[in-house]
Design a protein around this motif. Structure first.
Motif, mmCIF file in Angstrom:
data_model
loop_
_atom_site.group_PDB
_atom_site.id
_atom_site.type_symbol
_atom_site.label_atom_id
_atom_site.label_comp_id
_atom_site.label_asym_id
_atom_site.label_seq_id
_atom_site.Cartn_x
_atom_site.Cartn_y
_atom_site.Cartn_z
ATOM 1 N N ALA A 42 0.837 -1.208 0.000
ATOM 2 C CA ALA A 42 0.000 0.000 0.000
ATOM 3 C C ALA A 42 0.867 1.251 0.000
ATOM 4 O O ALA A 42 0.589 2.232 -0.707
ATOM 5 C CB ALA A 42 -0.918 -0.002 1.217
ATOM 6 N N HIS A 46 1.144 4.153 -2.843
ATOM 7 C CA HIS A 46 1.094 5.577 -2.498
ATOM 8 C C HIS A 46 2.284 6.319 -3.108
ATOM 9 O O HIS A 46 2.137 7.406 -3.684
ATOM 10 C CB HIS A 46 1.092 5.724 -0.978
ATOM 11 N N SER A 95 -6.302 5.748 -2.479
ATOM 12 C CA SER A 95 -6.819 5.371 -1.154
ATOM 13 C C SER A 95 -7.927 4.330 -1.288
ATOM 14 O O SER A 95 -8.014 3.390 -0.479
ATOM 15 C CB SER A 95 -7.340 6.601 -0.411
ATOM 16 N N LYS A 97 -8.221 2.094 -3.680
ATOM 17 C CA LYS A 97 -7.595 0.813 -4.035
ATOM 18 C C LYS A 97 -6.996 0.135 -2.807
ATOM 19 O O LYS A 97 -7.073 -1.088 -2.653
ATOM 20 C CB LYS A 97 -6.506 1.040 -5.093
ATOM 21 N N ILE A 98 -6.385 0.926 -1.941
ATOM 22 C CA ILE A 98 -5.775 0.369 -0.724
ATOM 23 C C ILE A 98 -6.852 -0.189 0.203
ATOM 24 O O ILE A 98 -6.694 -1.281 0.769
ATOM 25 C CB ILE A 98 -4.940 1.439 0.000
ATOM 26 N N ILE A 99 -7.947 0.538 0.358
ATOM 27 C CA ILE A 99 -9.050 0.082 1.216
ATOM 28 C C ILE A 99 -9.622 -1.231 0.687
ATOM 29 O O ILE A 99 -9.872 -2.172 1.448
ATOM 30 C CB ILE A 99 -10.153 1.158 1.305
ATOM 31 N N SER A 102 -7.125 -4.057 1.293
ATOM 32 C CA SER A 102 -7.057 -4.396 2.719
ATOM 33 C C SER A 102 -8.287 -5.192 3.157
ATOM 34 O O SER A 102 -8.180 -6.134 3.950
ATOM 35 C CB SER A 102 -6.943 -3.117 3.552
ATOM 36 N N SER A 184 -2.911 -0.493 6.905
ATOM 37 C CA SER A 184 -3.260 -0.155 5.515
ATOM 38 C C SER A 184 -4.480 0.755 5.457
ATOM 39 O O SER A 184 -4.538 1.694 4.658
ATOM 40 C CB SER A 184 -3.536 -1.439 4.720
ATOM 41 N N SER A 188 -4.761 4.779 4.140
ATOM 42 C CA SER A 188 -5.751 5.323 3.200
ATOM 43 C C SER A 188 -6.380 6.605 3.745
ATOM 44 O O SER A 188 -6.653 7.545 2.984
ATOM 45 C CB SER A 188 -6.833 4.285 2.899
#
Length: 290
Positions: A42, A46, A95, A97-99, A102, A184, A188
């Motif tokens: 993540a 970023h 953000s 995509k990371i959420i 995760s 993670s 975000s």
């Protein structure tokens, strides 16, 4: 500094920062994937967003540096502001995509394979981020560049993110696997915060928000003996290229030549007095003292 030099200097900074950000991003993503560490991946995504924003910035600077023409009589500098908004939207996308990633790992957790190299890579990239953020912010303030300042805020968020990833690596080593996913999510949130810090000032520029308190301009202009009153003061633009419109009231017995000389004199003084002002348009109204 001429405007051509301004754009040349900003472009040089962006290219230098782009190279560093690509090194940081691919280092984190490669080794994060190799060891299955969500927070590290993540963080790498970023950082890749930083690289993307650099590329957008370089393109925007190229467009912004073009001189005024028939279709853009005020120039193209707002393309730099548009690039800042694009960077902000890019951060929102990252953000999300990371959420999503995760959440999927929360449903299907896997044990990361952490070793000493995870820590080495994170510490080295963290040091690079410290340098990049400080250097870019310093250059942004020195050149009064929206794109460099907004990009430095973007990079600064990487520092907090990398620190949280280091904490995550320690906790995973201690057996708290869930914290990798939690970190993670926190990353975000930090990215979203950085997005708003870039987006709000850029919107102000595009919506022609006031750049200088009109009271300051009024008090300065009315100090001139020939000026009886000053009103309809408006400012817009961006920090390094502010435009000022105002109306001054003068004695009607002044000749056209005298008012012409006076207006140019006041324009020069306003540009000298107020940092960032590049253009002043003065409308003159006559007044009879009797």
């Amino acid at each position: 500094m001429t405007y051509d030099n301004y754009y040349t200097n900003v472009k040089k900074v962006l290219i230098f920062i782009l190279i560093l950000n690509l090194i940081v991003a691919f280092s984190k993503i490669f080794y994060g994937c190799l060891t299955n560490v969500s927070s590290m991946i993540a963080d790498g995504i970023h950082s890749l967003g930083d690289s993307s924003s650099n590329i957008v910035g370089i393109f925007a600077i190229y467009i912004s540096s073009k001189p005024p023409d028939d279709t853009h009589p005020y120039g193209h500098e707002k393309f730099e502001t548009l690039a800042s908004i694009f960077i902000s939207l890019l951060l929102f996308s990252m953000s999300f995509k990371i959420i999503t990633s995760s959440y999927n790992k929360l449903l299907n957790p896997t044990l990361p394979n952490i070793n000493i190299y995870n820590f080495v890579i994170m510490i080295l990239t963290l040091m690079i981020n410290f340098f990049v953020s400080d250097y870019e912010l310093k250059k942004g303030k020195e050149l009064k560049s929206e794109i460099l300042i907004s990009d430095s805020i973007h990079t600064k968020s990487d520092i907090y993110v990398s620190i949280s990833v280091l904490i995550s690596l320690f906790t995973i080593k201690m057996g708290f696997i869930i914290l990798d996913i939690v970190i993670s999510f926190i990353i975000s949130i930090l990215i979203i915060k950085a997005s708003f810090e870039i987006l709000i000032p850029a919107i102000k520029v595009l919506c022609d928000g006031a750049m200088i308190d009109p009271t300051y301009i009024h008090d300065f202009v009315t100090k001139f003996d020939e000026v009886l009153y000053c009103h309809d003061i408006r400012t817009h633009g961006k920090e390094n290229r502010i435009r000022v419109d105002l109306t001054i009231v003068v004695d009607k017995h002044l000749t056209l030549e005298q008012t012409h000389i006076l207006s140019h004199y006041i324009e020069d003084k306003v540009i000298t007095e107020f940092n960032g002002v590049k253009e002043v348009i003065i409308h003159i109204e006559p007044y009879n003292r009797n």
